[in-house]
Design a protein around this motif. Structure first.
Motif, PDB file in Angstrom:
ATOM      1  N   HIS A   1      21.717  -5.576  -0.994  1.00  0.00           N
ATOM      2  CA  HIS A   1      20.386  -5.756  -1.596  1.00  0.00           C
ATOM      3  C   HIS A   1      19.443  -4.597  -1.298  1.00  0.00           C
ATOM      4  N   PHE A   2      19.999  -3.436  -1.057  1.00  0.00           N
ATOM      5  CA  PHE A   2      19.198  -2.263  -0.697  1.00  0.00           C
ATOM      6  C   PHE A   2      18.105  -1.965  -1.729  1.00  0.00           C
ATOM      7  N   ASP A   3      18.465  -1.820  -2.999  1.00  0.00           N
ATOM      8  CA  ASP A   3      17.496  -1.469  -4.045  1.00  0.00           C
ATOM      9  C   ASP A   3      16.449  -2.565  -4.230  1.00  0.00           C
ATOM     10  N   ARG A   4      16.880  -3.808  -4.285  1.00  0.00           N
ATOM     11  CA  ARG A   4      15.955  -4.926  -4.482  1.00  0.00           C
ATOM     12  C   ARG A   4      14.936  -4.996  -3.343  1.00  0.00           C
ATOM     13  N   ASP A   5      15.403  -4.854  -2.110  1.00  0.00           N
ATOM     14  CA  ASP A   5      14.511  -4.932  -0.953  1.00  0.00           C
ATOM     15  C   ASP A   5      13.485  -3.804  -0.954  1.00  0.00           C
ATOM     16  N   TRP A   6      13.927  -2.588  -1.283  1.00  0.00           N
ATOM     17  CA  TRP A   6      12.993  -1.463  -1.303  1.00  0.00           C
ATOM     18  C   TRP A   6      12.014  -1.565  -2.461  1.00  0.00           C
ATOM     19  N   GLN A   7      12.448  -2.102  -3.605  1.00  0.00           N
ATOM     20  CA  GLN A   7      11.524  -2.292  -4.729  1.00  0.00           C
ATOM     21  C   GLN A   7      10.443  -3.307  -4.365  1.00  0.00           C
ATOM     22  N   ALA A   8      10.830  -4.415  -3.736  1.00  0.00           N
ATOM     23  CA  ALA A   8       9.856  -5.431  -3.326  1.00  0.00           C
ATOM     24  C   ALA A   8       8.868  -4.847  -2.319  1.00  0.00           C
ATOM     25  N   TYR A   9       9.378  -4.073  -1.380  1.00  0.00           N
ATOM     26  CA  TYR A   9       8.519  -3.449  -0.372  1.00  0.00           C
ATOM     27  C   TYR A   9       7.544  -2.465  -1.025  1.00  0.00           C
ATOM     28  N   SER A  10       8.034  -1.636  -1.935  1.00  0.00           N
ATOM     29  CA  SER A  10       7.183  -0.655  -2.615  1.00  0.00           C
ATOM     30  C   SER A  10       6.106  -1.330  -3.455  1.00  0.00           C
ATOM     31  N   LYS A  11       6.476  -2.400  -4.149  1.00  0.00           N
ATOM     32  CA  LYS A  11       5.518  -3.127  -4.974  1.00  0.00           C
ATOM     33  C   LYS A  11       4.416  -3.735  -4.110  1.00  0.00           C
ATOM     34  N   ALA A  12       4.783  -4.351  -2.994  1.00  0.00           N
ATOM     35  CA  ALA A  12       3.801  -4.951  -2.095  1.00  0.00           C
ATOM     36  C   ALA A  12       2.890  -3.878  -1.489  1.00  0.00           C
ATOM     37  N   LYS A  13       3.455  -2.752  -1.146  1.00  0.00           N
ATOM     38  CA  LYS A  13       2.674  -1.659  -0.560  1.00  0.00           C
ATOM     39  C   LYS A  13       1.670  -1.123  -1.585  1.00  0.00           C
ATOM     40  N   SER A  14       2.085  -0.987  -2.844  1.00  0.00           N
ATOM     41  CA  SER A  14       1.188  -0.530  -3.906  1.00  0.00           C
ATOM     42  C   SER A  14       0.052  -1.524  -4.121  1.00  0.00           C
ATOM     43  N   GLU A  15       0.372  -2.814  -4.096  1.00  0.00           N
ATOM     44  CA  GLU A  15      -0.650  -3.847  -4.278  1.00  0.00           C
ATOM     45  C   GLU A  15      -1.665  -3.799  -3.135  1.00  0.00           C
ATOM     46  N   ARG A  16      -1.201  -3.603  -1.917  1.00  0.00           N
ATOM     47  CA  ARG A  16      -2.125  -3.484  -0.779  1.00  0.00           C
ATOM     48  C   ARG A  16      -3.054  -2.290  -0.964  1.00  0.00           C
ATOM     49  N   ARG A  17      -2.507  -1.167  -1.450  1.00  0.00           N
ATOM     50  CA  ARG A  17      -3.333   0.022  -1.693  1.00  0.00           C
ATOM     51  C   ARG A  17      -4.392  -0.251  -2.762  1.00  0.00           C
ATOM     52  N   ARG A  18      -3.982  -0.936  -3.867  1.00  0.00           N
ATOM     53  CA  ARG A  18      -4.933  -1.263  -4.938  1.00  0.00           C
ATOM     54  C   ARG A  18      -6.051  -2.160  -4.416  1.00  0.00           C
ATOM     55  N   ARG A  19      -5.682  -3.178  -3.636  1.00  0.00           N
ATOM     56  CA  ARG A  19      -6.700  -4.086  -3.087  1.00  0.00           C
ATOM     57  C   ARG A  19      -7.647  -3.347  -2.153  1.00  0.00           C
ATOM     58  N   ARG A  20      -7.095  -2.472  -1.327  1.00  0.00           N
ATOM     59  CA  ARG A  20      -7.924  -1.703  -0.405  1.00  0.00           C
ATOM     60  C   ARG A  20      -8.884  -0.804  -1.180  1.00  0.00           C
ATOM     61  N   ALA A  21      -8.394  -0.162  -2.243  1.00  0.00           N
ATOM     62  CA  ALA A  21      -9.242   0.710  -3.051  1.00  0.00           C
ATOM     63  C   ALA A  21     -10.346  -0.092  -3.729  1.00  0.00           C
ATOM     64  N   ARG A  22     -10.026  -1.268  -4.253  1.00  0.00           N
ATOM     65  CA  ARG A  22     -11.045  -2.120  -4.882  1.00  0.00           C
ATOM     66  C   ARG A  22     -12.087  -2.547  -3.857  1.00  0.00           C
ATOM     67  N   ARG A  23     -11.629  -2.916  -2.682  1.00  0.00           N
ATOM     68  CA  ARG A  23     -12.544  -3.342  -1.624  1.00  0.00           C
ATOM     69  C   ARG A  23     -13.466  -2.189  -1.235  1.00  0.00           C
ATOM     70  N   ASP A  24     -12.891  -1.000  -1.084  1.00  0.00           N
ATOM     71  CA  ASP A  24     -13.675   0.158  -0.670  1.00  0.00           C
ATOM     72  C   ASP A  24     -14.663   0.628  -1.725  1.00  0.00           C
ATOM     73  N   THR A  25     -14.361   0.393  -3.020  1.00  0.00           N
ATOM     74  CA  THR A  25     -15.257   0.828  -4.082  1.00  0.00           C
ATOM     75  C   THR A  25     -16.199  -0.287  -4.526  1.00  0.00           C
ATOM     76  N   GLY A  26     -16.000  -1.501  -3.983  1.00  0.00           N
ATOM     77  CA  GLY A  26     -16.863  -2.618  -4.359  1.00  0.00           C
ATOM     78  C   GLY A  26     -16.435  -3.317  -5.625  1.00  0.00           C
ATOM     79  N   ASP A  27     -15.307  -2.957  -6.175  1.00  0.00           N
ATOM     80  CA  ASP A  27     -14.763  -3.603  -7.373  1.00  0.00           C
ATOM     81  C   ASP A  27     -14.161  -4.922  -6.940  1.00  0.00           C
ATOM     82  N   ASP A  28     -14.713  -6.067  -7.414  1.00  0.00           N
ATOM     83  CA  ASP A  28     -14.249  -7.361  -6.916  1.00  0.00           C
ATOM     84  C   ASP A  28     -13.258  -8.056  -7.850  1.00  0.00           C
ATOM     85  N   ARG A  29     -12.627  -7.305  -8.723  1.00  0.00           N
ATOM     86  CA  ARG A  29     -11.582  -7.920  -9.565  1.00  0.00           C
ATOM     87  C   ARG A  29     -10.404  -8.268  -8.698  1.00  0.00           C
ATOM     88  N   ALA A  30      -9.690  -9.337  -9.095  1.00  0.00           N
ATOM     89  CA  ALA A  30      -8.514  -9.733  -8.309  1.00  0.00           C
ATOM     90  C   ALA A  30      -7.277  -9.065  -8.821  1.00  0.00           C
TER      91      ALA A  30
END
Length: 113
Positions: free
Chosen positions: A84-113
């Motif tokens: 499950h190497f590819d599947r596990d890394w894809q899930a990890y990358s997707k979650a990491k990208s989502e955390r970055r998006r949320r952090r950027a929204r929080r830092d810019t004051g954008d309150d969209r979910a």
């Protein structure tokens, strides 16, 4: 002449009878609706759930240039790609990208979910 309250009772009785009832006092004119539960609003400051880094990591052999795989938690190393190497890394990358998006929204004051 019929009073307004008597007329509305007559209408209620007719409505009740058309619904299969017989007494206007037991059936209301307007169907009551039960309140629907509210969906919770997204909390932009809430942290995205952490997905653990996959146990397996890919490396390149310096001599042959071929990839090999190492499991840090077990110490196992193999030339064969783990199941499950590819599947596990894809899930990890997707979650990491989502955390970055949320952090950027929080830092810019954008309150969209």
């Amino acid at each position: 002449s019929t009073s307004p309250s008597a007329r509305s009772r007559s209408g209620s009785e007719a409505t009740a009878r058309s619904r299969g009832g017989s007494d206007a006092a037991t059936e209301p004119d307007v169907a009551t609706k039960e309140p629907q539960p509210r969906r919770p609003r997204a909390n932009p400051s809430a942290k995205a759930p952490r997905v653990p880094k996959p146990a397996w990591a890919a490396y390149t052999d310096g001599t042959s240039g071929l990839p090999y795989y190492h499991n840090k938690s077990t110490g196992e190393t193999t030339w064969d790609k783990p199941l499950h190497f590819d599947r596990d890394w894809q899930a990890y990358s997707k979650a990491k990208s989502e955390r970055r998006r949320r952090r950027a929204r929080r830092d810019t004051g954008d309150d969209r979910a």
